[in-house]
Design a protein around this motif. Structure first.
Motif, mmCIF file in Angstrom:
data_model
loop_
_atom_site.group_PDB
_atom_site.id
_atom_site.type_symbol
_atom_site.label_atom_id
_atom_site.label_comp_id
_atom_site.label_asym_id
_atom_site.label_seq_id
_atom_site.Cartn_x
_atom_site.Cartn_y
_atom_site.Cartn_z
ATOM 1 N N MET A 1 42.742 -30.102 -13.049
ATOM 2 C CA MET A 1 43.064 -29.048 -12.027
ATOM 3 C C MET A 1 44.062 -29.534 -11.342
ATOM 4 S SD MET A 1 40.725 -26.120 -10.964
ATOM 5 C CE MET A 1 41.495 -24.840 -9.188
ATOM 6 N N GLY A 2 45.374 -29.031 -10.949
ATOM 7 C CA GLY A 2 45.872 -29.204 -9.978
ATOM 8 C C GLY A 2 45.569 -29.631 -8.610
ATOM 9 N N ARG A 3 45.771 -30.419 -7.097
ATOM 10 C CA ARG A 3 45.116 -30.068 -5.975
ATOM 11 C C ARG A 3 46.509 -28.726 -5.086
ATOM 12 N NH1 ARG A 3 46.596 -34.556 -1.508
ATOM 13 N NH2 ARG A 3 47.433 -32.697 -1.167
ATOM 14 N N LEU A 4 45.578 -27.366 -4.959
ATOM 15 C CA LEU A 4 46.022 -26.478 -3.925
ATOM 16 C C LEU A 4 46.779 -26.804 -2.768
ATOM 17 C CD1 LEU A 4 43.127 -23.573 -3.756
ATOM 18 C CD2 LEU A 4 45.118 -23.173 -5.357
ATOM 19 N N LYS A 5 47.685 -26.474 -3.053
ATOM 20 C CA LYS A 5 49.047 -27.007 -1.932
ATOM 21 C C LYS A 5 48.157 -26.050 -0.268
ATOM 22 C CE LYS A 5 53.128 -26.304 -3.684
ATOM 23 N NZ LYS A 5 54.945 -25.982 -4.550
ATOM 24 N N ALA A 6 48.311 -27.218 0.778
ATOM 25 C CA ALA A 6 47.602 -26.861 2.085
ATOM 26 C C ALA A 6 48.863 -25.994 2.818
ATOM 27 C CB ALA A 6 47.181 -27.675 2.927
ATOM 28 N N PHE A 7 49.168 -25.561 2.639
ATOM 29 C CA PHE A 7 50.222 -24.923 3.525
ATOM 30 C C PHE A 7 51.077 -23.318 2.602
ATOM 31 C CE2 PHE A 7 53.272 -27.378 0.828
ATOM 32 C CZ PHE A 7 54.272 -26.872 0.938
ATOM 33 N N ASP A 8 50.942 -22.343 3.817
ATOM 34 C CA ASP A 8 51.476 -21.325 3.546
ATOM 35 C C ASP A 8 53.066 -21.516 2.734
ATOM 36 O OD1 ASP A 8 52.921 -18.737 2.983
ATOM 37 O OD2 ASP A 8 51.847 -18.068 4.522
ATOM 38 N N GLU A 9 53.413 -21.307 1.336
ATOM 39 C CA GLU A 9 54.489 -21.618 0.740
ATOM 40 C C GLU A 9 56.000 -20.850 1.676
ATOM 41 O OE1 GLU A 9 57.256 -23.241 -2.603
ATOM 42 O OE2 GLU A 9 55.170 -22.674 -2.989
ATOM 43 N N THR A 10 55.298 -19.444 1.332
ATOM 44 C CA THR A 10 56.265 -18.546 1.630
ATOM 45 C C THR A 10 57.060 -18.409 3.438
ATOM 46 O OG1 THR A 10 55.825 -16.830 -0.038
ATOM 47 C CG2 THR A 10 56.705 -15.734 1.731
ATOM 48 N N ARG A 11 55.749 -18.531 4.152
ATOM 49 C CA ARG A 11 56.145 -18.592 5.998
ATOM 50 C C ARG A 11 56.919 -20.172 6.118
ATOM 51 N NH1 ARG A 11 55.853 -21.573 9.500
ATOM 52 N NH2 ARG A 11 54.399 -23.654 8.833
ATOM 53 N N ALA A 12 56.366 -21.498 5.114
ATOM 54 C CA ALA A 12 56.889 -22.789 5.012
ATOM 55 C C ALA A 12 58.562 -22.271 4.509
ATOM 56 C CB ALA A 12 56.175 -23.904 4.625
ATOM 57 N N LEU A 13 59.162 -21.812 3.532
ATOM 58 C CA LEU A 13 59.976 -21.438 3.190
ATOM 59 C C LEU A 13 61.454 -21.039 4.522
ATOM 60 C CD1 LEU A 13 62.227 -22.738 1.466
ATOM 61 C CD2 LEU A 13 61.162 -20.503 -0.519
ATOM 62 N N ASP A 14 60.000 -19.814 4.969
ATOM 63 C CA ASP A 14 60.978 -18.376 5.569
ATOM 64 C C ASP A 14 61.542 -19.872 6.789
ATOM 65 O OD1 ASP A 14 60.923 -16.104 4.115
ATOM 66 O OD2 ASP A 14 59.477 -15.667 5.035
ATOM 67 N N ALA A 15 60.340 -20.861 7.291
ATOM 68 C CA ALA A 15 61.142 -21.435 8.374
ATOM 69 C C ALA A 15 62.320 -22.315 8.114
ATOM 70 C CB ALA A 15 59.526 -22.415 8.768
ATOM 71 N N ALA A 16 61.946 -22.469 6.306
ATOM 72 C CA ALA A 16 63.186 -23.890 6.274
ATOM 73 C C ALA A 16 64.494 -22.901 6.964
ATOM 74 C CB ALA A 16 63.214 -24.199 4.940
ATOM 75 N N VAL A 17 64.658 -21.370 5.817
ATOM 76 C CA VAL A 17 65.754 -20.440 6.026
ATOM 77 C C VAL A 17 66.371 -20.830 7.640
ATOM 78 C CG1 VAL A 17 66.771 -18.460 5.813
ATOM 79 C CG2 VAL A 17 65.265 -19.513 4.013
ATOM 80 N N ASP A 18 64.956 -20.116 8.849
ATOM 81 C CA ASP A 18 65.632 -19.910 9.803
ATOM 82 C C ASP A 18 65.986 -21.141 10.810
ATOM 83 O OD1 ASP A 18 65.317 -17.684 9.338
ATOM 84 O OD2 ASP A 18 62.733 -17.420 10.429
ATOM 85 N N CYS A 19 65.713 -22.657 9.927
ATOM 86 C CA CYS A 19 65.727 -23.946 10.810
ATOM 87 C C CYS A 19 67.259 -24.093 10.388
ATOM 88 C CB CYS A 19 65.089 -24.550 10.425
ATOM 89 S SG CYS A 19 64.806 -26.383 11.095
#
Length: 196
Positions: free
Chosen positions: A1-19
């Protein structure tokens, strides 16, 4: 079983868009992105690959949350000709109300990144083709419904509207006022009434 990501991917991607949107591709560093996304550099690389891959994902996210959302909403709630008018009106309104005058990430990328990166240019071109298809589809539907003259060439007018849209977004970045942006849009919209 793979590890779950430790961050909110949608929020992180939105932050990248804004950056990327605020700084542009070249001026945005991995450190800027990691800070904005609130993740470590290693997590960024593991989740998204390199900066270029994250940029491509950011363009997709921007297209989904902005362009595609607007198109779906306006086509669902307006008759075809009014959907085109409402689209341009929203773009003008959003442009003049943006205190940072960021413009459109797709148009900015077409100007800043696409000339130096053919693959990103192709990606951006695909999104711009979606915009042109929106205009063409609604012109054809308006023509079939008798909302616009039957003589309107949907291919030519949709291409013209795409050019007008890009021009509005570029002019807005320079601080152009609403009156100028509406004047740029008016002759293109007049084409829908059969005016030349």
């Amino acid at each position: 079983m793979g590890r779950l990501k430790a961050f909110d991917e949608t929020r992180a991607l939105d932050a990248a868009v804004d950056c990327f949107w605020a700084r542009g591709y070249e001026a945005t560093s991995i450190r800027d992105l990691a800070d904005a996304m609130r993740i470590g550099g290693t997590s960024l690389y593991n989740a998204y690959g390199d900066k270029r891959a994250l940029f491509a994902r950011s363009l997709q996210r921007y297209a989904d949350r902005s362009m595609r959302e607007r198109i779906a909403r306006l086509e669902a709630s307006h008759r075809p000709k009014e959907a085109i008018r409402a689209f341009l009106a929203e773009i003008i309104d959003r442009s003049v109300k943006d205190p940072d005058r960021k413009g459109c990430l797709l148009v900015n990328s077409a100007l800043d990144v696409a000339p130096h990166d053919a693959e990103i240019g192709k990606v951006v071109g695909g999104y711009l083709d979606e915009l042109r298809a929106f205009f063409r589809r609604n012109i054809e539907a308006a023509r079939a419904a008798g909302q616009v003259p039957r003589t309107i060439d949907a291919e030519d007018v949709s291409a013209h509207l795409l050019g007008v849209l890009a021009g509005i977004r570029v002019l807005a970045r320079t601080g152009a006022k609403r009156k100028l942006l509406e004047a740029v849009a008016r002759p293109a919209l007049d084409l829908l009434e059969g005016k030349k």
